[in-house]
Design a protein around this motif. Structure first.
Motif, mmCIF file in Angstrom:
data_model
loop_
_atom_site.group_PDB
_atom_site.id
_atom_site.type_symbol
_atom_site.label_atom_id
_atom_site.label_comp_id
_atom_site.label_asym_id
_atom_site.label_seq_id
_atom_site.Cartn_x
_atom_site.Cartn_y
_atom_site.Cartn_z
ATOM 1 N N LEU A 113 -3.714 21.385 -22.593
ATOM 2 C CA LEU A 113 -3.790 20.141 -23.497
ATOM 3 C C LEU A 113 -4.777 20.361 -24.573
ATOM 4 O O LEU A 113 -4.508 20.139 -25.625
ATOM 5 N N LEU A 114 -6.050 20.865 -24.162
ATOM 6 C CA LEU A 114 -6.705 21.177 -25.025
ATOM 7 C C LEU A 114 -6.655 22.385 -26.258
ATOM 8 O O LEU A 114 -6.913 22.228 -27.315
ATOM 9 N N ALA A 115 -6.057 23.199 -25.746
ATOM 10 C CA ALA A 115 -5.334 24.337 -26.662
ATOM 11 C C ALA A 115 -4.574 24.013 -27.590
ATOM 12 O O ALA A 115 -4.617 24.272 -28.675
ATOM 13 N N ARG A 116 -3.511 23.059 -27.002
ATOM 14 C CA ARG A 116 -2.682 22.381 -28.316
ATOM 15 C C ARG A 116 -3.268 21.526 -29.147
ATOM 16 O O ARG A 116 -3.131 21.688 -30.369
ATOM 17 N N THR B 269 -3.722 7.084 -20.072
ATOM 18 C CA THR B 269 -4.541 8.163 -19.437
ATOM 19 C C THR B 269 -5.221 8.870 -20.436
ATOM 20 O O THR B 269 -4.759 8.903 -21.795
ATOM 21 N N VAL B 270 -6.436 9.503 -20.404
ATOM 22 C CA VAL B 270 -7.146 10.271 -21.312
ATOM 23 C C VAL B 270 -6.278 11.668 -21.663
ATOM 24 O O VAL B 270 -6.013 11.881 -22.483
ATOM 25 N N GLY B 271 -5.337 12.070 -20.477
ATOM 26 C CA GLY B 271 -4.683 13.267 -20.843
ATOM 27 C C GLY B 271 -3.815 12.840 -21.754
ATOM 28 O O GLY B 271 -3.075 13.563 -22.447
ATOM 29 N N GLY B 272 -2.926 11.792 -21.171
ATOM 30 C CA GLY B 272 -1.703 11.309 -22.189
ATOM 31 C C GLY B 272 -2.103 10.834 -23.551
ATOM 32 O O GLY B 272 -1.519 11.422 -24.590
ATOM 33 N N LEU B 273 -3.348 10.257 -23.770
ATOM 34 C CA LEU B 273 -3.821 10.123 -24.991
ATOM 35 C C LEU B 273 -3.966 11.395 -25.977
ATOM 36 O O LEU B 273 -3.675 11.447 -27.085
ATOM 37 N N LEU B 274 -4.677 12.339 -25.293
ATOM 38 C CA LEU B 274 -4.800 13.749 -25.857
ATOM 39 C C LEU B 274 -3.364 14.266 -26.086
ATOM 40 O O LEU B 274 -3.442 14.868 -27.297
ATOM 41 N N LYS B 275 -2.361 14.213 -25.537
ATOM 42 C CA LYS B 275 -1.294 14.693 -25.564
ATOM 43 C C LYS B 275 -0.567 14.334 -26.582
ATOM 44 O O LYS B 275 0.189 14.772 -27.789
ATOM 45 N N GLN C 60 -14.968 14.402 -37.268
ATOM 46 C CA GLN C 60 -15.848 13.759 -36.438
ATOM 47 C C GLN C 60 -14.810 13.058 -35.413
ATOM 48 O O GLN C 60 -15.004 12.995 -34.456
ATOM 49 N N GLN C 61 -13.888 12.398 -35.901
ATOM 50 C CA GLN C 61 -12.717 11.913 -34.982
ATOM 51 C C GLN C 61 -12.070 12.753 -33.998
ATOM 52 O O GLN C 61 -12.036 12.492 -32.835
ATOM 53 N N LEU C 62 -11.843 13.826 -34.547
ATOM 54 C CA LEU C 62 -11.045 14.931 -33.741
ATOM 55 C C LEU C 62 -12.019 15.263 -32.733
ATOM 56 O O LEU C 62 -11.747 15.602 -31.574
ATOM 57 N N ASP C 63 -13.217 15.645 -33.049
ATOM 58 C CA ASP C 63 -14.292 16.170 -32.109
ATOM 59 C C ASP C 63 -14.687 15.015 -31.197
ATOM 60 O O ASP C 63 -14.627 15.457 -30.039
ATOM 61 N N GLY C 64 -14.435 13.802 -31.542
ATOM 62 C CA GLY C 64 -15.205 12.789 -30.589
ATOM 63 C C GLY C 64 -13.909 12.627 -29.594
ATOM 64 O O GLY C 64 -14.575 12.498 -28.394
ATOM 65 N N LEU C 65 -12.679 12.559 -29.888
ATOM 66 C CA LEU C 65 -11.632 12.720 -28.798
ATOM 67 C C LEU C 65 -11.793 13.725 -27.940
ATOM 68 O O LEU C 65 -11.594 13.658 -26.770
ATOM 69 N N ARG C 66 -11.914 15.001 -28.424
ATOM 70 C CA ARG C 66 -12.057 16.206 -27.561
ATOM 71 C C ARG C 66 -13.319 15.995 -26.569
ATOM 72 O O ARG C 66 -13.125 16.249 -25.330
ATOM 73 N N HIS C 67 -14.450 15.310 -27.028
ATOM 74 C CA HIS C 67 -15.679 15.109 -26.316
ATOM 75 C C HIS C 67 -15.364 14.350 -25.146
ATOM 76 O O HIS C 67 -16.166 14.454 -24.400
ATOM 77 N N THR C 68 -14.445 13.338 -25.353
ATOM 78 C CA THR C 68 -14.213 12.350 -24.253
ATOM 79 C C THR C 68 -13.752 13.056 -22.912
ATOM 80 O O THR C 68 -13.833 12.634 -21.926
ATOM 81 N N THR C 69 -13.015 14.230 -23.320
ATOM 82 C CA THR C 69 -12.581 14.836 -22.002
ATOM 83 C C THR C 69 -13.429 15.832 -21.275
ATOM 84 O O THR C 69 -13.395 16.317 -20.399
#
Length: 194
Positions: A99-102, A48-54, A21-30
């Protein structure tokens, strides 16, 4: 159940469900963000959203490696990037797709740990001044719970940034990313609609 972690009939199922749920939630934010938007820093911080994802990608991957190495000692030079804050910076050559692939690879790795690792195995650590005397390491269970905490914290940061950037909020983004359609209580997010 994209809005909630699924019901769990065991500890492992609960860990897996909340982790997903948490992993999907962060991905959905993008979802639906542009290359420029993932680099925007609309708050007082430089996040930044990208920086948080990274950052979350590196963090999740490093904790996965630590859990996989248990009971052996883990060491990873990539963690030096975290000490320097480089993991929060999106490079000019990095795209949201990259970023999403990684991120997806790191998410799959930690999900595999949650599926099959011995939750009681101990991942040892080197002594450090911030650890209590006699501390030897974390159990895989603790690692997985910590990853849930870490992802949730940064997903919350990303939610705030995303809302500041274009007004998009969690449930509408989830509904859009999951292709859920009009649910009555929530409309899927669409670009340009605040």
């Amino acid at each position: 159940m994209p809005f909630y972690a699924p019901p769990a009939d065991s500890e492992r199922a609960g860990i897996r469900g909340f982790l997903a749920q948490q992993l999907d939630g962060l991905r959905h934010t993008t979802f639906g963000m542009t290359e420029a938007q993932i680099r925007l820093s609309p708050a007082r911080s430089s996040l930044t959203v990208g920086g948080l994802l990274k950052h979350v990608t590196l963090t999740v991957d490093a904790w996965s490696a630590r859990a996989e190495a248990a009971p052996e000692l883990f060491s990873d030079p990539r963690l030096d990037a975290m000490a320097e804050g480089e993991d929060f910076r999106v490079g000019d050559d990095e795209t949201l797709e990259d970023l999403l692939a990684r991120y997806d690879a790191a998410a799959a790795r930690i999900r595999a740990v949650a599926d099959r690792a011995d939750l009681d195995a101990v991942a040892p650590v080197r002594p450090a001044p911030w650890f209590p005397d006699g501390f030897e390491g974390w159990t895989v269970r603790w690692i997985l719970l910590h990853v849930i905490e870490e992802v949730a914290r940064h997903a919350g940061h990303a939610d705030i940034l995303r809302e500041e950037i274009d007004g998009a909020t969690g449930y509408p983004l989830i509904a859009a990313a999951e292709g859920m359609g009009d649910l009555g209580f929530v409309q899927p997010w669409t670009p340009g609609r605040d």
